[in-house]
Enzyme design. Structure first.
Site, mmCIF file in Angstrom:
data_model
loop_
_atom_site.group_PDB
_atom_site.id
_atom_site.type_symbol
_atom_site.label_atom_id
_atom_site.label_comp_id
_atom_site.label_asym_id
_atom_site.label_seq_id
_atom_site.Cartn_x
_atom_site.Cartn_y
_atom_site.Cartn_z
ATOM 1 N N GLN A 1 -7.586 8.099 2.607
ATOM 2 C CA GLN A 1 -6.273 8.353 2.008
ATOM 3 C C GLN A 1 -6.417 8.401 0.475
ATOM 4 O OE1 GLN A 1 -4.368 5.786 0.337
ATOM 5 N NE2 GLN A 1 -2.464 6.949 0.139
ATOM 6 N N ASN B 1 -5.517 6.927 -2.227
ATOM 7 C CA ASN B 1 -5.834 5.792 -3.105
ATOM 8 C C ASN B 1 -7.165 5.116 -2.797
ATOM 9 O OD1 ASN B 1 -3.501 6.030 -4.581
ATOM 10 N ND2 ASN B 1 -2.364 4.542 -3.373
ATOM 11 N N LYS B 2 -7.791 5.479 -1.695
ATOM 12 C CA LYS B 2 -8.988 4.762 -1.271
ATOM 13 C C LYS B 2 -10.184 5.095 -2.175
ATOM 14 C CE LYS B 2 -6.545 2.734 1.727
ATOM 15 N NZ LYS B 2 -6.008 3.200 2.969
ATOM 16 N N ASN B 3 -11.219 4.244 -2.161
ATOM 17 C CA ASN B 3 -12.362 4.433 -3.073
ATOM 18 C C ASN B 3 -13.030 5.792 -2.885
ATOM 19 O OD1 ASN B 3 -11.718 1.745 -3.483
ATOM 20 N ND2 ASN B 3 -13.847 1.112 -3.749
#
Ligand SMILES: *Cc1c(COP(=O)(O)O)cnc(C)c1O
Length: 386
Positions: free
Chosen positions: A186, A188-190
């Protein structure tokens, strides 16, 4: 509000970093004549599989459907209990309901804010079939204890590693060992593909079953060369998404290293006396295992509005914050199923008082210094939480 503050750029709590090479690679896919699942998805899955020590990896179009399919692959359904944490994104518990199973919560550890493994073990009943631990903010649960418990009770494990891409457990990559391990890509994920996810599985047989669930249950074994023998859905990743993922993956070591450096800088800026002076709680200072997906503090309890006041005060200082997460068992859908206030007191307190501070690849140490100073100022001001 001073004039110069209005000129200060707003610092969000999270922000994706997509480099120019990745943007060009997406353009190449768009021009190629093949934009759905194809060579880019295969290449991304191959690279992920190599990264996870050769274990089978399939990609999907969200972390949520990745987890739901993992439960289906493990044969979890009606009558089965699945134990998880009340502090996570709702997806973690919703997927248990989605396959018709029964969610059971165990409270969190107040220090790590991950599921308390003593309480998890105490919640096991003869109907328990699986465990879904969450590596919250990228800090892994104690994997040695987790898998020891699972083994002794004969339970499947689905690690919700949505936030843990790049995390390690004492030298080993999260995902490179264990049972089923699910990641989210998604925004915002790293590591992001815009939206998306991947599942690490145990063997080719499990991977083949997951692939069927991914695309309408279609298998190649029927009389006309195609058959449908399980109820699958539409969960495949496109080559457009995979091109983003390949570009992100090439930079993942640098992303993790930079986040760790930023986390170290946060601790240095807050200093040793911060918790005693403010009553706020910092995260576990782990620079070996965590990928520092989120940098979260728990505020001192100053009654209703504590967190909203704090978040507003920081927003006035041009700093974005988030909260991850509200306790799942207190949502209406779960109250209707018998959960209520007081059942998981640590999760309820953390769910009310946790705040996520800015943490992302494009952040600088100067940004960290600005945030830490603002947090100290706001916590020291009268009328705000201490
Ligand atoms: C992001 C996330 C999910 C869900 O992933 P999506 O890709 O948004 O569907 C699940 N669990 C946790 C802990 C997450 O952070």
């Amino acid at each position: 509000m001073t004039h110069d503050l209005q000129d200060t750029p707003f610092l969000p709590f999270s922000q994706p970093s997509i480099d120019e090479a990745t943007i060009a690679a997406v353009g190449d896919v768009l021009r190629s004549g093949w934009i759905t699942s194809g060579p880019k998805v295969r290449a991304f899955e191959e690279q992920l599989s190599a990264y996870f020590g050769g274990r089978p990896v399939l990609t999907f179009n969200s972390g949520t459907c990745t987890m739901e399919i993992a439960l289906r692959v493990a044969g979890i359904g009606p009558g089965d209990e699945v134990i998880t944490t009340p502090i996570s994104w709702p997806a973690t518990a919703n997927v248990i309901l989605a396959v018709g199973a029964t969610p059971v919560f165990a409270d969190i550890d107040p220090v790590t804010r991950n599921i308390d493994l003593d309480l998890l073990e105490a919640a096991i009943t003869p109907r328990t079939r699986a465990l879904i631990p969450v590596h919250l903010s990228g800090l892994p649960v104690d994997m040695d204890r987790l898998y020891d418990i699972a083994k002794r009770h004969g339970l499947r494990v689905l690690e919700d590693a949505a936030q843990a891409f790049g995390s390690r457990w004492h030298g080993r990559r999260v995902g490179a060992f264990g049972d089923l391990v699910s990641f989210s890509f998604q925004a915002n994920k790293n590591l992001t593909t815009g939206e998306g996810g991947c599942l690490v599985l145990n063997d080719a047989q499990e991977a083949a079953l997951a692939a069927k669930y991914r695309l309408q249950g279609v298998t190649r074994s029927g009389v006309d060369g195609i058959d449908v023998d399980v109820l699958g859905g539409k969960y495949n990743m496109s080559d457009i998404m995979a091109a983003i993922g390949l570009g992100q993956f090439a930079n993942i070591e640098a992303v993790t290293a930079h986040r760790r450096a930023l986390a170290r800088h946060y601790f240095a800026q807050f200093g040793d006396g911060f918790e005693a002076a403010t009553g706020a709680q910092l995260p576990v200072a782990d620079f070996e295992n965590s990928n520092w997906h989120l940098f979260q503090i728990v505020l001192p309890d100053r009654g209703p509005g504590t967190r909203a006041d704090f978040m507003e005060a920081l927003a006035r200082l041009r700093i974005g914050t988030g909260f991850h997460y509200a306790a799942i068992h207190l949502f209406s859908l779960y109250r209707e199923r018998g959960f209520s206030e007081g059942m998981f007191p640590v999760a309820e307190r953390v769910g009310r008082l946790t705040v996520t501070l800015p943490m992302f690849y494009a952040m600088t140490t100067a940004d960290v210094e600005r945030v830490a100073a603002a947090v100290k100022t706001v916590l020291a001001a009268p009328g705000t939480p201490r």
